[in-house]
Design an enzyme around this catalytic site. Structure first.
Site, PDB file in Angstrom:
ATOM      1  N   ASP A 114       0.508  -1.707   0.137  1.00 40.14           N
ATOM      2  CA  ASP A 114      -0.215  -0.002   0.294  1.00 40.14           C
ATOM      3  C   ASP A 114       0.302   1.048   0.312  1.00 40.14           C
ATOM      4  O   ASP A 114       2.452   0.845  -0.255  1.00 40.14           O
ATOM      5  CB  ASP A 114      -1.030  -0.056   1.586  1.00 40.14           C
ATOM      6  CG  ASP A 114      -2.285   0.511   1.433  1.00 40.14           C
ATOM      7  OD1 ASP A 114      -3.046   1.065   1.833  1.00 40.14           O
ATOM      8  OD2 ASP A 114      -2.574   1.448  -0.239  1.00 40.14           O
TER       9      ASP A 114
HETATM   10  C1  GLC Z   1      -3.810   4.134  -0.303  1.00 44.45           C
HETATM   11  C2  GLC Z   1      -5.151   3.688   0.321  1.00 44.45           C
HETATM   12  C3  GLC Z   1      -5.371   2.419  -1.291  1.00 44.45           C
HETATM   13  C4  GLC Z   1      -5.067   2.661  -2.013  1.00 44.45           C
HETATM   14  C5  GLC Z   1      -3.679   3.571  -1.827  1.00 44.45           C
HETATM   15  C6  GLC Z   1      -3.905   3.810  -3.769  1.00 44.45           C
HETATM   16  O1  GLC Z   1      -3.345   4.612   0.632  1.00 44.45           O
HETATM   17  O2  GLC Z   1      -5.229   2.516   1.663  1.00 44.45           O
HETATM   18  O3  GLC Z   1      -6.482   1.833  -1.020  1.00 44.45           O
HETATM   19  O4  GLC Z   1      -5.582   1.816  -3.099  1.00 44.45           O
HETATM   20  O5  GLC Z   1      -3.272   3.884  -0.828  1.00 44.45           O
HETATM   21  O6  GLC Z   1      -4.174   5.408  -3.706  1.00 44.45           O
END
Ligand code: GLC
Length: 750
Positions: free
Chosen positions: A278
């Site tokens: 993430d």
């Molecule tokens: C965010 C979220 C994730 C998302 C990623 C990209 O912090 O936790 O669900 O896809 O970053 O935006």
């Protein structure tokens, strides 16, 4: 071990990506990887963020040098096209790029939030919405979405419950699989097919106290029985990627969780897609306190099984030297590279002709809005109706439309709408005006500037309007920003002065209909009796207002069912249907106001309940009313006893006993009455939507095998134990029509 220099020296003619024989994927990938330098392999594990044209020149150079595998947050088709052309035709190996974006519940056209779509219990509708989202996102250059989010959550304080598919593993799994199929299309090489990404692996929905990013403390048994099954369902649907969760599970951050990412995901489940971290979650291993520095974080994530680094640069900065030093093996690097390249190969990213995008349906077109309308209609749940709905326009002269969410095309879109177009929104007020014309006089009073406002200055005109009206429609709930990532609430009542507004309007004596737009279940015990009817709209998306108006006026009928339990008050959370019985289940409880003064110690009964809330929710999982009545009878288990190598059919007859057509969601729940560990009192094992004309009946049938009854026992073996079970079939998790059946012997493959 090959160094980049020796590989370069040995290299004669590099095998360009375009020459790969895709039919011989595995051998070709190994041969291809043998041609790659360490730096080029690391480049395939790096995702960078596009935050504006100022980064473009650096991006072009990095792509040309093969140092980038993916760009996140670029939604400009021409820029994506240019970078893809550089990657495919100007870099040494011609490997195409992934362009990732959070396309969670629509792109320009916005569908109900995923929790709302889950309330439809309609895999077909969920698949159709994802397909449209993919078409619209592809037109902007996106080829990878970070969806479906399949975190099971039983805590509506958690902001991300809005983007979840609810509290039940079976419902979440069925709908998540449909989303994957919608995003990826049957032919993944289509120009409008997006790689899907099941997230956040795993257990994130159990963040303690519902506070986002907080620690997760669940047993491996609960992880395997509750949180992992929906991810497994997305793998069976062919999901291309999996994203790790931010949180730690029992002290081990998911992004460094080797057992999760390699033992379970790869070895047990055979996943052959790729794992992406993430946002910054690799670097955050230092913040968790498990990694000494960015290099150590890169080492731990790589060895745990994270293939791609989302924007933290830990891999870009440190992985090559970790390989050179032997701290991370070359074979590990090859495996990570292979996982990413395999997905790019399967989705044919280099062979997609941008010209083909020109022929796709236009974002926000009538066809897409029609599906958004259908999804919104199916997502809304009629929680209570004392006869106030549907409203007959010929029976009323004047309607008061009151509240901060009656006419707000932005708020109704909900969270995760980076690319949503509020100009497409049809609000409830606009839809009511269009449908009622001059037949009924409409008085609109916003009364509160926002859903958080505590300024009651606007109540006077609202009360006056309610006094004059035959019915007062109260549009309440949460602004979009009050749910979603990092937006958890400890007190989940209606925010601001909305409860006071409800009391003020209800005190006029005019019948009140409450229409709530929210990102989560709310705690309504203090106001639930102030409205004659409650229609739950979630954040319903672009066409939410049109759907609300048609449901209120009866030109459409509500059919939604709750995908998450509604607590009476915040303090009951977590409260959910698949609970265990405990040794002291509460039956009739003595509530706090009924306790006699100086009552003796045991007068309230030593059972499991809250003195000020009891033990039951306000509305149970699976609950939802219609404008007709459905009756269930003739439940059968055929055969009443079965062996593990056979199956059983549970059936019942459902009848529309009212005078209007309607759709019910027939639900099958099962309880294992005696097992080696305490099993839930009810578990959802099947559902089907049934549309019936007045007086019409239909028999619904659910086929179960022993595997459907399996769980992880105290040794973490997945078993279906022989014995007696009880099954219920009905319109909610409180269905009363029951039958017992027996599994004679039970041994299932894991
Ligand atoms: C965010 C979220 C994730 C998302 C990623 C990209 O912090 O936790 O669900 O896809 O970053 O935006």
């Amino acid at each position: 071990m090959k160094s980049s220099e020796s590989a370069a020296a040995e290299r004669t003619v590099a095998t360009h990506w375009s020459e790969l024989d895709r039919a011989r994927e595995s051998q070709e990938l190994s041969r291809f990887i043998d041609e790659m330098t360490v730096e080029e392999q690391v480049g395939q594990l790096v995702q960078v963020n596009y935050d504006g044209p100022h980064v473009l020149e650096r991006l072009r150079e990095q792509v040309r040098a093969g140092r980038i595998s993916s760009v996140i947050n670029l939604v400009e088709a021409d820029v994506a096209e240019e970078l893809q052309r550089i990657a495919v035709s100007e870099s040494r190996l011609g490997i195409p790029l992934l362009f990732g974006r959070d396309v969670i519940h629509g792109f320009r056209t916005v569908f109900p939030i995923p929790l709302g779509q889950a309330a439809s219990w309609d895999p077909e509708g969920v698949r159709a919405a994802a397909r449209i989202a993919a078409v619209e996102a592809a037109a902007s250059g996106v080829n990878w979405t970070f969806a479906p989010m399949v975190d099971v959550s039983r805590d509506p304080r958690w902001g991300r419950v809005a983007e979840s598919l609810g509290e039940d593993p079976y419902l979440a799994g069925r709908l998540a699989a449909a989303m994957v199929e919608g995003f990826q299309a049957t032919d993944p090489t289509r120009v409008d097919s997006l790689l899907a990404c099941a997230k956040h692996f795993a257990g994130y929905g159990a963040s303690e106290a519902g506070r986002d990013y907080n620690s997760v403390n669940v047993s491996e048994r609960e992880l395997r029985d509750v949180h992992l099954p929906p991810f497994r369902a997305t793998l069976e649907a062919g999901v291309a990627s999996v994203m790790t969760a931010f949180s730690d599970i029992d002290g081990i951050p998911a992004t460094a969780h080797r057992k999760l990412l390699r033992a379970i995901l790869r070895e047990e489940w055979g996943f052959d897609g790729f794992v992406v971290s993430d946002w910054l979650s690799i670097a955050e291993l230092v913040t968790h306190g498990v990694a000494r520095d960015a290099a150590d974080a890169a080492r731990q994530a790589a060895r745990a099984g994270v293939d791609m680094d989302m924007v933290s640069s830990c891999y870009a900065d440190h992985l090559a030297s970790l390989i050179e030093r032997g701290t991370v093996s070359r074979s590990r690097l090859d495996a990570m590279t292979r996982n990413v390249l395999r997905a790019k190969l399967r989705f044919g990213l280099d062979r997609r002709d941008p010209a083909d995008l020109r022929g796709l349906a236009a974002p926000g077109c009538a066809e897409h809005l029609a599906q958004a309308y259908a999804s919104a209609i199916a997502s809304m749940v009629l929680l209570r109706n004392d006869g106030a709905l549907p409203i007959d326009p010929d029976a009323v002269r004047e309607i008061a439309v009151i509240g901060p969410l009656a006419d707000d095309g932005h708020e109704q879109l909900g969270t995760w709408v980076f690319d949503g177009d509020p100009s497409l929104s049809v609000t409830p007020l606009a839809a009511l005006r269009e449908r009622l014309g001059d037949r009924v006089r409409i008085q609109h009073v916003r009364a509160l500037r926002t859903t958080r406002s505590r300024d009651t200055e606007g109540f006077g005109p609202a009360v006056d309007a309610a006094r004059r009206a035959d019915v007062a429609l109260l549009f309440l709930g949460e602004e979009a920003i009050l749910s979603g990532e990092a937006h958890s609430r400890a007190d989940i009542r209606l925010p601001g002065a909305q409860e006071a507004l409800m009391h003020a309007v209800a005190d006029t004596g005019t019948p009140v209909v409450a229409v709530v737009q929210s990102g989560r279940p709310l705690a309504l015990s203090d106001v639930i009796d102030r409205a004659a009817a409650w229609l739950w709209a979630w954040h319903p998306g672009s066409m939410g207002g049109a759907a609300i108006a048609d449901l209120l006026l009866g030109t459409a009928s509500p059919a939604g069912k709750l995908p998450a339990t509604f607590p009476r008050m915040s303090g009951q959370v977590p409260i959910y249907h698949a609970r265990r019985n405990t040794g002291r289940p509460a039956r009739d409880v003595v509530l706090i106001d009924d306790l006699p003064e100086r009552a003796p110690q045991h007068s309230a009964g030593n059972v499991s309940f809250h003195l000020d809330a009891g033990t039951t929710p306000l509305f149970p999982f699976g609950h939802g009313l219609a404008y007709t009545i459905f009756r269930y009878d003739r439940i059968e288990a055929t055969p009443p006893e079965f062996d593990a190598d056979a199956d059983i059919v549970l059936s019942a007859r459902v009848t529309n006993a009212g005078d209007r057509p309607g759709t019910d969601v027939a639900q099958l729940y099962v309880r294992d009455l005696l097992a080696s560990v305490a099993r839930p009192v009810r578990e959802l094992k099947g559902f089907v939507r049934v549309h019936l004309e007045p007086g019409e009946s239909r028999t619904v049938r659910f086929r179960l095998t022993a595997a459907d009854l399996a769980f992880h026992d105290s040794t973490l073996e997945r078993v279906a134990e022989p014995g007696e079970f009880e099954a219920w079939i009905g319109g909610s998790s409180e269905a009363e029509l029951a039958v017992r059946f027996t599994l004679r012997d039970g041994k299932v493959e894991s």
